[in-house]
Design a protein around this motif. Structure first.
Motif, PDB file in Angstrom:
ATOM      1  N   GLY A 244       0.811  -1.216   0.000  1.00 18.56           N
ATOM      2  CA  GLY A 244       0.000   0.000   0.000  1.00 18.56           C
ATOM      3  C   GLY A 244       0.845   1.268   0.000  1.00 18.56           C
ATOM      4  N   ILE A 245       1.878   1.282   0.823  1.00 22.89           N
ATOM      5  CA  ILE A 245       2.750   2.466   0.909  1.00 22.89           C
ATOM      6  C   ILE A 245       3.523   2.664  -0.390  1.00 22.89           C
ATOM      7  CG2 ILE A 245       4.811   3.396   2.037  1.00 22.89           C
ATOM      8  CD1 ILE A 245       3.758   2.153   4.658  1.00 22.89           C
ATOM      9  N   LEU A 246       4.114   1.594  -0.907  1.00 20.03           N
ATOM     10  CA  LEU A 246       4.889   1.730  -2.142  1.00 20.03           C
ATOM     11  C   LEU A 246       3.978   2.042  -3.333  1.00 20.03           C
ATOM     12  CD1 LEU A 246       7.575  -1.091  -1.858  1.00 20.03           C
ATOM     13  CD2 LEU A 246       7.894   1.367  -1.662  1.00 20.03           C
ATOM     14  N   GLY A 247       2.774   1.461  -3.333  1.00 16.41           N
ATOM     15  CA  GLY A 247       1.836   1.774  -4.407  1.00 16.41           C
ATOM     16  C   GLY A 247       1.403   3.229  -4.391  1.00 16.41           C
ATOM     17  N   THR A 248       1.250   3.786  -3.194  1.00 16.39           N
ATOM     18  CA  THR A 248       0.892   5.203  -3.064  1.00 16.39           C
ATOM     19  C   THR A 248       2.041   6.098  -3.512  1.00 16.39           C
ATOM     20  OG1 THR A 248      -0.566   4.679  -1.198  1.00 16.39           O
ATOM     21  CG2 THR A 248       0.094   6.978  -1.465  1.00 16.39           C
ATOM     22  N   MET A 249       3.251   5.773  -3.073  1.00 14.24           N
ATOM     23  CA  MET A 249       4.416   6.575  -3.453  1.00 14.24           C
ATOM     24  C   MET A 249       4.702   6.472  -4.946  1.00 14.24           C
ATOM     25  SD  MET A 249       6.927   5.742  -0.214  1.00 14.24           S
ATOM     26  CE  MET A 249       8.253   6.789  -0.812  1.00 14.24           C
ATOM     27  N   TYR A 250       4.343   5.360  -5.538  1.00 16.38           N
ATOM     28  CA  TYR A 250       4.554   5.177  -6.975  1.00 16.38           C
ATOM     29  C   TYR A 250       3.708   6.154  -7.786  1.00 16.38           C
ATOM     30  CZ  TYR A 250       4.528   2.782 -11.524  1.00 16.38           C
ATOM     31  OH  TYR A 250       4.634   2.474 -12.854  1.00 16.38           O
ATOM     32  N   SER A 251       2.487   6.430  -7.317  1.00 22.44           N
ATOM     33  CA  SER A 251       1.540   7.213  -8.116  1.00 22.44           C
ATOM     34  C   SER A 251       1.396   8.668  -7.686  1.00 22.44           C
ATOM     35  CB  SER A 251       0.152   6.547  -8.081  1.00 22.44           C
ATOM     36  OG  SER A 251       0.195   5.262  -8.660  1.00 22.44           O
ATOM     37  N   LEU A 252       1.394   8.930  -6.384  1.00 21.67           N
ATOM     38  CA  LEU A 252       0.996  10.245  -5.883  1.00 21.67           C
ATOM     39  C   LEU A 252       2.159  11.206  -5.707  1.00 21.67           C
ATOM     40  CD1 LEU A 252      -1.762   9.713  -3.151  1.00 21.67           C
ATOM     41  CD2 LEU A 252      -2.024  10.508  -5.501  1.00 21.67           C
ATOM     42  N   GLU A 253       1.854  12.480  -5.910  1.00 16.41           N
ATOM     43  CA  GLU A 253       2.774  13.548  -5.531  1.00 16.41           C
ATOM     44  C   GLU A 253       2.796  13.651  -3.995  1.00 16.41           C
ATOM     45  OE1 GLU A 253       4.603  15.086  -7.549  1.00 16.41           O
ATOM     46  OE2 GLU A 253       3.667  15.050  -9.528  1.00 16.41           O
ATOM     47  N   PRO A 254       3.889  14.140  -3.399  1.00 21.04           N
ATOM     48  CA  PRO A 254       5.085  14.690  -4.060  1.00 21.04           C
ATOM     49  C   PRO A 254       6.101  13.630  -4.479  1.00 21.04           C
ATOM     50  CG  PRO A 254       5.323  14.887  -1.702  1.00 21.04           C
ATOM     51  CD  PRO A 254       3.968  14.266  -1.930  1.00 21.04           C
ATOM     52  N   PHE A 255       5.811  12.367  -4.196  1.00 22.47           N
ATOM     53  CA  PHE A 255       6.780  11.317  -4.536  1.00 22.47           C
ATOM     54  C   PHE A 255       6.710  10.986  -6.035  1.00 22.47           C
ATOM     55  CE2 PHE A 255       5.166  10.682  -0.214  1.00 22.47           C
ATOM     56  CZ  PHE A 255       6.332  10.856   0.508  1.00 22.47           C
ATOM     57  N   ARG A 256       5.573  10.421  -6.431  1.00 19.79           N
ATOM     58  CA  ARG A 256       5.354  10.022  -7.834  1.00 19.79           C
ATOM     59  C   ARG A 256       6.587   9.349  -8.411  1.00 19.79           C
ATOM     60  NH1 ARG A 256       1.385  10.006 -11.350  1.00 19.79           N
ATOM     61  NH2 ARG A 256       1.640  10.625 -13.523  1.00 19.79           N
ATOM     62  N   LEU A 257       6.944   8.226  -7.801  1.00 17.35           N
ATOM     63  CA  LEU A 257       8.194   7.540  -8.147  1.00 17.35           C
ATOM     64  C   LEU A 257       8.195   6.989  -9.564  1.00 17.35           C
ATOM     65  CD1 LEU A 257       8.878   5.635  -4.803  1.00 17.35           C
ATOM     66  CD2 LEU A 257       9.682   7.881  -5.516  1.00 17.35           C
ATOM     67  N   LYS A 258       7.035   6.901 -10.177  1.00 21.97           N
ATOM     68  CA  LYS A 258       6.996   6.386 -11.544  1.00 21.97           C
ATOM     69  C   LYS A 258       7.723   7.295 -12.522  1.00 21.97           C
ATOM     70  CE  LYS A 258       3.353   6.390 -14.002  1.00 21.97           C
ATOM     71  NZ  LYS A 258       2.015   5.997 -14.467  1.00 21.97           N
ATOM     72  N   ARG A 259       8.023   8.527 -12.114  1.00 20.63           N
ATOM     73  CA  ARG A 259       8.769   9.450 -12.986  1.00 20.63           C
ATOM     74  C   ARG A 259      10.232   9.062 -13.094  1.00 20.63           C
ATOM     75  NH1 ARG A 259       7.632  15.028 -10.089  1.00 20.63           N
ATOM     76  NH2 ARG A 259       8.155  13.662  -8.335  1.00 20.63           N
ATOM     77  N   PHE A 260      10.709   8.258 -12.129  1.00 17.35           N
ATOM     78  CA  PHE A 260      12.127   7.914 -12.062  1.00 17.35           C
ATOM     79  C   PHE A 260      12.278   6.411 -12.317  1.00 17.35           C
ATOM     80  CE2 PHE A 260      10.985  11.155  -8.903  1.00 17.35           C
ATOM     81  CZ  PHE A 260      11.599  12.255  -9.474  1.00 17.35           C
ATOM     82  N   PRO A 261      12.911   6.018 -13.405  1.00 18.52           N
ATOM     83  CA  PRO A 261      12.931   4.607 -13.812  1.00 18.52           C
ATOM     84  C   PRO A 261      13.411   3.643 -12.734  1.00 18.52           C
ATOM     85  CG  PRO A 261      13.791   5.996 -15.567  1.00 18.52           C
ATOM     86  CD  PRO A 261      13.594   6.887 -14.379  1.00 18.52           C
ATOM     87  N   LEU A 262      14.504   3.967 -12.063  1.00 20.01           N
ATOM     88  CA  LEU A 262      15.044   3.051 -11.065  1.00 20.01           C
ATOM     89  C   LEU A 262      14.105   2.909  -9.873  1.00 20.01           C
ATOM     90  CD1 LEU A 262      18.855   3.946 -11.079  1.00 20.01           C
ATOM     91  CD2 LEU A 262      17.771   1.869 -11.935  1.00 20.01           C
ATOM     92  N   LEU A 263      13.552   4.028  -9.403  1.00 17.71           N
ATOM     93  CA  LEU A 263      12.650   3.974  -8.250  1.00 17.71           C
ATOM     94  C   LEU A 263      11.331   3.297  -8.619  1.00 17.71           C
ATOM     95  CD1 LEU A 263      13.270   7.511  -6.691  1.00 17.71           C
ATOM     96  CD2 LEU A 263      14.149   5.302  -5.909  1.00 17.71           C
ATOM     97  N   ALA A 264      10.861   3.538  -9.833  1.00 15.58           N
ATOM     98  CA  ALA A 264       9.633   2.876 -10.278  1.00 15.58           C
ATOM     99  C   ALA A 264       9.835   1.364 -10.338  1.00 15.58           C
ATOM    100  CB  ALA A 264       9.217   3.418 -11.644  1.00 15.58           C
ATOM    101  N   ALA A 265      10.977   0.944 -10.889  1.00 18.05           N
ATOM    102  CA  ALA A 265      11.278  -0.488 -10.949  1.00 18.05           C
ATOM    103  C   ALA A 265      11.428  -1.072  -9.552  1.00 18.05           C
ATOM    104  CB  ALA A 265      12.552  -0.709 -11.757  1.00 18.05           C
TER     105      ALA A 265
END
Length: 439
Positions: A244-265
């Motif tokens: 749940g935490i990683l899924g939230t950080m993957y999609s939501l600002e201010p994290f939105r980790l999907k913008r960064f390839p390594l963090l998204a992976a």
């Protein structure tokens, strides 16, 4: 005489301009999308304004006006732009050659050219909103990990193991819906380009309804996982909270980790590799087998070889999913400034790398279990030998299939790549089917 002749040729332009404002006007003759670029070129490089070339300009403008009006009045499609009579259908299109012939000849009706405009029922819309391929993956993985944790078939089929499965599968699927639903809510504009068939992007589900669904799923999942009376365990809560935490950080600002390839992976690998496998494995040990001392997630990773190897295998598979899922989405990601690996290095390079990686993963697992099967056969253990030979053959077959299916795929054709991506999900399911035999 020239002035009079010019007026006669201007008449179709004036007539079409007047019809442009009328409701329900649809040209009934064949048109071509080549006309629009010609007009644009004519506007950028206008010829000298002489009476001699006004006739040609009027004819071109007539076609342009009719084309634009016809295109505007076509029913909108949630999946793709409807083909017009006379349009060129590229070879990468999913339409068959017979359809191409019918379109180019103008023999296909408007109803056949445009998709159905009816809104699907709410249950069907909700099912599509869950992203079924991920939901099915979780629904297969959890029972498989319970069988994998059991020392024998009798224990795996016991009532306590069945109860352990029921305790964790409902909150886990709810969390899966939250993660995939949240991603659709924040990616509406990207999905209108990459995945216009998704419920929110297609207009079949409102943002308000989608937000209510994901919030309900999140709260319900965490409450069910935290209820001691329902047999909650540390492993279950690690799986729920971690994903749940990683899924939230993957999609939501201010994290939105999907913008960064390594963090998204990392997010996908951590969830599909360690969190899901170690968490539900530990939950099965505690709730299903009653081994509370061995039910610590970290302890499982450090001391249980089976748990560790399954995490490594599915962690690598997580890398495959993380890289391949962005290959069909290059266009929308580039427009919305999502700098995925596919955007950075190109879809062809990423596709080739993923195809080699997943084939190597399957073949390595197959050869490894083949070696262990030889040892088990030499030791005279029939059942252990049979299960290892099964995993060996299964792994080699999946490696061959992954390589073969990707052989003729055009990495720059999003439809073909998405089809291969879904084939990989099927192999992902089959990996969990084979997991209980990996002894």
């Amino acid at each position: 005489m020239r002035r009079g002749k010019t007026r006669v040729h201007l008449l179709p332009c004036i007539l079409l301009l007047s019809l442009e404002g009328a409701n329900g006007f649809t040209p009934q003759y064949k048109l071509s999308r080549v006309t629009a670029p010609l007009i644009q070129n004519q506007q950028q490089h206008p010829p000298p304004r002489s009476f001699a070339n006004r006739n040609d300009i009027c004819k071109q403008r007539t076609h342009a006006i009719a084309y634009n009006h016809f295109k505007t009045h076509l029913p909108s499609s949630s999946a793709s732009t409807a083909a017009l009579p006379g349009d060129f259908i590229p070879p990468s299109s999913s339409n068959s050659m017979s359809n191409q012939t019918m379109i180019s000849s103008g023999s296909m009706s408007n109803d056949q050219l445009s998709p159905s405009s009816t809104t699907p029922s709410f249950p069907l819309t909700l099912w599509r909103f869950t992203r079924p391929h991920t939901l099915i993956g979780s629904a297969i993985a959890i029972p498989s990990l319970h069988f994998f944790a059991a020392p024998n078939l009798k224990t795996a089929l016991s009532s306590s193991m069945f109860l352990s499965l029921l305790i964790c599968i409902v909150p886990s699927l709810l969390m899966n819906v939250y993660i995939t639903g949240l991603n659709q809510i924040v990616d509406v504009e990207i999905d209108k380009i990459n995945k216009p068939y998704l419920p929110i992007a297609a207009g079949h589900l409102s943002l308000k309804s989608a937000t209510l669904i994901v919030n309900t799923c999140l709260i319900s999942s965490l409450l069910l996982g935290a209820a001691p009376a329902l047999g909650a365990s540390q492993g279950l809560n690690v799986a729920l909270w971690g994903s749940g935490i990683l899924g939230t950080m993957y999609s939501l600002e201010p994290f939105r980790l999907k913008r960064f390839p390594l963090l998204a992976a990392f997010c996908i690998v951590a969830v599909r590799g360690m969190i899901v496998n170690a968490g539900f494995y530990a939950h099965a040990l505690v709730t299903g087998l009653g081994r509370r001392s061995a039910g610590n997630v970290l302890n499982c990773l450090m001391t249980d070889k089976k748990c560790l190897l399954s995490c490594v295998y599915f962690g690598i598979f997580g890398v495959v999913i993380a890289l391949m899922k962005d290959v069909p989405d290059v266009k929308g990601d580039a427009i919305m400034n999502i700098r995925s690996f596919s955007v950075r290095v190109g879809p062809k390079a990423v596709f080739g790398m993923v195809r080699r990686l997943v084939s190597l993963l399957f073949l390595t697992a197959g050869v490894g279990f083949g070696k262990m099967a030889v040892d088990a056969t030499a030791a005279g253990s029939f059942f252990l030998s049979a299960s290892r030979w099964f995993v060996c053959g299964f792994g080699c077959w999946m490696g061959w299939k992954a390589w073969k299916e990707g052989k003729d795929v055009n990495a720059e054709n999003s439809e073909e790549v998405y089809g291969y991506y879904m084939e990989l999900w099927k192999l992902f399911y089959l990996s969990y089917v084979a997991l209980p035999f990996a002894r």
